[in-house]
Each structure stands twice: as structure tokens, then as C-alpha cells.
Enzyme design. Structure first.
Site, PDB file in Angstrom:
ATOM      1  N   LYS A 285       0.842  -1.205   0.000  1.00  0.00           N
ATOM      2  CA  LYS A 285       0.000   0.000   0.000  1.00  0.00           C
ATOM      3  C   LYS A 285       0.871   1.247   0.000  1.00  0.00           C
ATOM      4  CE  LYS A 285      -3.845  -1.931   2.754  1.00  0.00           C
ATOM      5  NZ  LYS A 285      -4.939  -1.746   1.801  1.00  0.00           N
ATOM      6  N   ARG A 359      -9.988 -11.778   2.437  1.00  0.00           N
ATOM      7  CA  ARG A 359     -10.880 -12.827   1.948  1.00  0.00           C
ATOM      8  C   ARG A 359     -10.198 -14.189   1.978  1.00  0.00           C
ATOM      9  NH1 ARG A 359     -11.670  -9.757  -3.652  1.00  0.00           N
ATOM     10  NH2 ARG A 359     -11.322  -8.039  -2.222  1.00  0.00           N
TER      11      ARG A 359
HETATM   12  N1  BES Z   1      -7.987  -3.959   4.651  1.00  0.00           N
HETATM   13  C1  BES Z   1      -8.221  -3.568   3.311  1.00  0.00           C
HETATM   14  C2  BES Z   1      -9.571  -2.881   3.124  1.00  0.00           C
HETATM   15  C3  BES Z   1      -9.766  -1.568   3.825  1.00  0.00           C
HETATM   16  C4  BES Z   1      -9.630  -0.392   3.135  1.00  0.00           C
HETATM   17  C5  BES Z   1     -10.136  -1.524   5.149  1.00  0.00           C
HETATM   18  C6  BES Z   1      -9.854   0.817   3.776  1.00  0.00           C
HETATM   19  C7  BES Z   1     -10.337  -0.313   5.800  1.00  0.00           C
HETATM   20  C8  BES Z   1     -10.205   0.845   5.111  1.00  0.00           C
HETATM   21  C9  BES Z   1      -8.186  -4.789   2.412  1.00  0.00           C
HETATM   22  O1  BES Z   1      -7.344  -5.811   2.817  1.00  0.00           O
HETATM   23  C10 BES Z   1      -7.706  -4.331   1.082  1.00  0.00           C
HETATM   24  O2  BES Z   1      -6.608  -3.866   1.014  1.00  0.00           O
HETATM   25  N2  BES Z   1      -8.547  -4.467   0.062  1.00  0.00           N
HETATM   26  C11 BES Z   1      -8.196  -4.081  -1.249  1.00  0.00           C
HETATM   27  C12 BES Z   1      -8.679  -5.152  -2.200  1.00  0.00           C
HETATM   28  C13 BES Z   1      -8.226  -4.980  -3.600  1.00  0.00           C
HETATM   29  C14 BES Z   1      -6.733  -5.206  -3.680  1.00  0.00           C
HETATM   30  C15 BES Z   1      -8.956  -5.955  -4.458  1.00  0.00           C
HETATM   31  C16 BES Z   1      -8.884  -2.754  -1.542  1.00  0.00           C
HETATM   32  O3  BES Z   1     -10.010  -2.561  -1.111  1.00  0.00           O
HETATM   33  O4  BES Z   1      -8.246  -1.918  -2.168  1.00  0.00           O
HETATM   34 MN    MN Z   2      -5.373  -5.563   2.137  1.00  0.00          MN
END
Ligand code: BES
Ligand code: MN
Ligand code: ZN
Length: 506
Positions: A285, A359
Site C-alpha cells: 500500500k 478474503r
Molecule cells: N484492509 C483492506 C480494506 C480496507 C480499506 C479496510 C480501507 C479499511 C479501510 C483490504 O485488505 C484491502 O486492502 N482491500 C483491497 C482489495 C483490492 C486489492 C482488491 C482494496 O479494497 O483496495
Molecule cells: Mn489488504
């Protein structure tokens, strides 16, 4: 934490407390006790008029009590239209009262309750939501504050004042409300704890010691450590945890009621995403805001808090709380895009983006849940940014494979006064999870990202009645609002408790 909440029939004016809080229905600032108090404060009525305080929801008027009462300060809180005052409205009022008291480092607070007839829709005393509100609004997390930065004083005595006679029911409900709210605060504590202190095995230790505390109320805890995850074949949880020096775990809390046994008892399973820190892994990230990802175990925190609340309320159902926990880190041994793993369910999964780790952890935890042959599974997860795009920071979105369950959860959220919204499992999006190489890939494209995540999870619950709640938005709050304080919120736990009651009755 508020240590004591008592109920008294005393005159609010006689209470020697730091703060006296009174709820004011819209248009009633000049009448009744409020009118009398303001009349006794020099210039009180004029000041209320000048500030435009009429009792609208969200309005607050603060003043020194100036002899109008024995209290040092007076806080008037707008309740909105008098006809619409339900449990959640009184809970919000009490939370605001406690928040205002805490802001001035009050140690004692008196809260004026309405006459019990003000809430005919429910057989629980209004003392129940009011006590909850006091604890939830007065919550502070100060584990890491030292010296002057730590609050030197905190709310230690709260008295709820009833205009009528004090009943045993009110006292019991105030006490239960306090204990349930304290359970919700466990979720907040877990979320707010720094990720160097809250890693998977630390969360397991927390769950274990919590179960010990509640041993007499039917709670037990079993932890599957990393070695056991591998022997069982929970390769998805292992994959996510591979890049971290902290080993992944699976936590299994179980509540069994003492009063009745066996046949007829529903078995309900709650599953939480416990990613104690989410860097994104190899698909790392961006740095800005990454510290927020300490809250990526918000679903797990809710699950653990719910199990404490269940131990407090002791419902007539068997309730399980399962947490899959891992830390998602980049590393030479981290999992990567293109990797294919055999999940605990046997289905093979192709990894597309290592930041969609939640997931994967849930897939193995959900399959473990199905092995318990439950009547119902709910999972809770800070799963997708896409959900935050859909509903914003204050609403959770949920999905279900049973229409009637979705309706029941929506109704429970209204009774609990929490913000959850039903979204569709759109079947035509499922094709986005087709993999060239494996049974499934775990990510679709950008569009409908919260839905494809839900569809992926559905692959691991079979036909068991199931709800998935994506709490990515409201699990953490950037500022105080409603009954929540900045940081971890525990949003959802009160709703799930309501749902459990409903499921027992149907
Ligand atoms: N933990 C994050 C989702 C999240 C985002 C939680 C903002 C709280 C606040 C999750 O693991 C994630 O990074 N999801 C990705 C999925 C994508 C790579 C398909 C996302 O939502 O960008
Ligand atoms: Mn994530
Ligand atoms: Zn995540």
C-alpha cells in the site's frame, strides 16, 4: 472506564456532581425541569435564546450551574422531536453527556432519565440504553499516554436519576447495559492497540484470558497455532501470514448456555477477519494513512467483543466466535501474485493481489465454521475499500444468501440504532472470479469490488445461511459521533446481539 452506575430517585438539583446532564426534547427548553434550572441561572434563559438552543437533535448547551443545582456544571442535550425518542435516541443522549463530562475531566456525572412511559415500545427499562451510552460515550483509550498527556482524572461515579420510584428492573438493566457496553469497548481497545503489541498470538492470548474471565458463564477458548494450521491444511491463512515474523493463528471462542442442553438449541457462528496489520504485502500500500491498517482486525475485534457480550447476556443458543489472524507483510518469503494455494475447503485459489488478503484468511476460517454444522454463519471484516466508496465511513454494508436473514439483520440494526445497509450478491459478477489456472481467483476488477469479495467468500460457506458484513468504513472513526469515539468503534456488536435474540425466537 466507568466503574459504577447507580440508579436513584433523588431530585436532580440535590446531586453534588461535577456534571448534571439533562435531555431536552425539541421546543421544551423553557418548560419543566430545564426551564426551572435555566430560570435559576442568572441570565440563563437569555443565553439559551442567544445560542438558539431549542432541543434540536445534536444541539448542546453547557453552563456553570451557578447555584441552580448542587452540580458544578449543567449540560443540556437536544433530543429532537419528543415523539421519536426510542432506545437508540436515549443511548446517544447519554453518550453525549458522558463525552461532555469526560472532556472537562469530570469524575462524577448525574444523568436525568425520562419517565419510563416515554418508551412504551420495549419492555427493557430506559436505564439499559442510557447506561450503555454513558460507557460508550465516556470511553477513552490512554494506554500509550504518559505524564501530562494522560487524563489525570476519569469518570468514576455515574448516577442515573429517575423521576419515578427506583425499580429492581431499572437497576438490573442499568447494570446489564454497563456490562454489555464494556464488552463493546473490548473491540475498541483491541483496534486501538498498536500493531507491534497486537499481533496474532497476542490476540489469541487476549481471547484466552477473556474466556478464563468468563469461564463460569460458559465461555471457552481454543487456539490453533501455526503448526496446527499447516497440518489441517489452512494454507490460505498461512499464505497471508508467511511474510511476517509473527505467526498466524486461528482463535475459536465458544459459548454454551448452562441452563438448557442439546436439542432445539441453535448453533450460531461468528467469524472475524483478524489481520493485525495490513501493509498490502508484496502489492504494498502507499505510505500515507498506512498506520490506519492496524485496524484491519476490526472484524475480529467485533467477534471477540460479541463473545464477551454473549457471556454477559447468556442467551439460549450455542454461540461460536472464530478469528483467522495473520499479519500481512512483504518479505522474501511472502506470498505473491500468481501463487496458487489449496484452501482448507479443498478449492484451489490463485492469488492476484496480495492486498486482498482478508478474503483469503476468511475463506479458511469460514470453512472451519461450516465444519461445526451451524444454523447460521456471520462474518465481519474490514474487507474492501470499495465498500467505503459505496457507503462512506459510517455505514457497514452486508450481503446474505437468505433474503429473510438480510431483513432480520436490517431490522436488528434499527433496534440497535446502528448503521448497516443491505447490498445485493450480484450473480453475474461471479464470472470475474474465474481463474485460468485454479478453481478460483480471489479478486475481480475494480467494479463492484465489495460484491466480488462477498461472492468469493460465499464459495466457502456452502448452503449454510450466511451473512457477510463489510465493516471497512465504520470500524474506525476519525472523530467522535453518535455513541462512538475516535478510533475503534465496535460498530455492529449491539446489532449482532439483537440478531442473536431474533434468531433464538425463530
Ligand atoms: N484492509 C483492506 C480494506 C480496507 C480499506 C479496510 C480501507 C479499511 C479501510 C483490504 O485488505 C484491502 O486492502 N482491500 C483491497 C482489495 C483490492 C486489492 C482488491 C482494496 O479494497 O483496495
Ligand atoms: Mn489488504
Ligand atoms: Zn486488509
Amino acid at each position: 472506564m466507568t466503574s459504577s452506575i447507580s440508579v436513584s430517585g433523588a431530585d436532580p438539583r440535590t446531586q453534588k456532581v461535577d456534571t448534571l446532564a439533562l435531555g431536552v426534547p425539541e421546543g421544551e427548553a423553557t418548560v419543566g425541569l430545564c426551564g426551572e434550572l435555566l430560570g435559576a441561572i442568572p441570565g440563563g434563559r437569555a443565553e439559551v435564546k442567544r445560542q438558539g438552543f431549542t432541543g434540536q437533535a445534536g444541539q448542546v448547551f453547557e453552563s456553570l450551574a451557578a447555584g441552580a443545582a448542587k452540580a458544578a456544571r449543567l449540560v443540556l442535550i437536544g433530543l429532537g422531536p419528543g415523539e421519536e425518542l426510542d432506545g437508540p435516541a436515549w443511548r446517544r443522549f447519554a453518550a453525549e453527556a458522558a463525552r461532555r463530562a469526560a472532556a472537562v475531566q469530570a469524575t462524577t456525572l448525574a444523568v436525568v432519565m425520562p419517565a419510563e412511559t416515554a418508551r412504551p415500545d420495549d419492555d427493557a427499562s430506559v436505564a439499559h440504553p442510557i447506561a450503555q451510552g454513558v460507557v460508550l460515550g465516556g470511553y477513552r483509550f490512554e494506554r500509550y499516554k504518559t505524564g501530562d498527556r494522560a487524563a489525570s482524572r476519569s469518570l468514576r461515579r455515574v448516577v442515573l436519576l429517575t423521576p419515578g420510584r427506583v425499580t429492581a428492573k431499572q437497576k438490573a438493566d442499568a447494570d446489564l447495559g454497563r456490562r454489555v457496553a464494556a464488552a463493546v469497548c473490548r473491540a475498541r481497545d483491541l483496534i486501538n492497540t498498536a500493531p507491534n503489541d497486537l499481533y496474532p498470538e497476542a490476540m489469541a492470548d487476549y481471547a484466552r484470558s477473556m474466556a478464563k474471565e468468563y469461564k463460569d458463564r460458559g465461555l471457552t477458548c481454543r487456539v490453533l497455532k501455526h503448526g496446527q494450521l499447516l497440518t489441517k491444511g489452512m494454507n490460505l491463512i498461512d499464505a497471508v501470514g508467511r511474510g511476517s515474523a509473527r505467526k498466524p493463528v486461528l482463535i475459536h471462542l465458544q459459548y454454551k448456555p448452562k441452563t438448557r442442553k442439546g436439542a432445539g438449541l441453535k448453533r450460531l457462528v461468528f467469524v472475524g477477519k483478524g489481520v493485525t496489520f495490513d501493509t498490502g504485502g508484496i502489492c504494498i500500500k502507499p505510505a500515507p494513512g498506512m498506520e490506519e491498517m492496524k485496524g484491519d482486525m476490526g472484524g475480529a475485534a467485533n467477534t471477540i467483543a460479541l463473545m464477551a457480550a454473549v457471556a454477559e447476556t447468556m442467551p439460549e443458543a450455542e454461540v461460536h466466535g472464530i478469528v483467522g489472524s495473520a499479519e500481512n507483510m512483504p518479505d522474501g518469503d511472502a506470498y505473491r501474485p500468481g501463487d496458487i494455494f489449496r484452501s482448507y475447503s479443498g478449492k484451489t485459489v490463485e492469488v492476484i493481489n496480495t492486498d486482498a488478503e482478508g478474503r483469503l484468511v476468511l475463506a479458511d476460517a469460514l470453512h472451519y465454521a461450516t465444519e461445526l454444522e451451524p444454523d447460521f454463519i456471520m462474518d465481519n471484516a474490514t474487507l474492501t475499500g470499495a465498500m467505503v466508496v459505496s457507503l462512506g465511513m459510517t455505514y457497514s454494508g452486508f450481503f446474505s444468501n437468505r433474503e429473510e436473514l438480510a431483513e432480520a439483520l436490517q431490522a436488528a440494526s434499527v433496534r440497535a440504532g446502528e448503521r448497516l445497509w443491505h447490498l445485493p450478491l450480484i450473480e453475474e459478477l461471479r464470472e470475474k472470479l474465474q481463474s485460468k489456472w485454479a478453481d478460483l481467483k480471489h479478486v475481480g476488477d475494480r467494479w463492484g469490488g465489495a460484491i466480488t469479495a462477498a461472492l468469493f467468500l460465499q464459495e466457502f460457506v456452502g448452503d449454510i445461511p450466511w451473512i457477510h458484513v463489510d465493516v471497512a468504513g465504520p470500524s474506525m472513526a476519525s472523530k467522535d459521533y453518535d455513541i462512538y469515539t475516535r478510533g475503534g468503534t465496535g460498530q455492529g456488536v449491539l446489532t449482532y446481539l439483537e440478531l442473536i435474540e431474533h434468531l433464538i425466537q425463530t
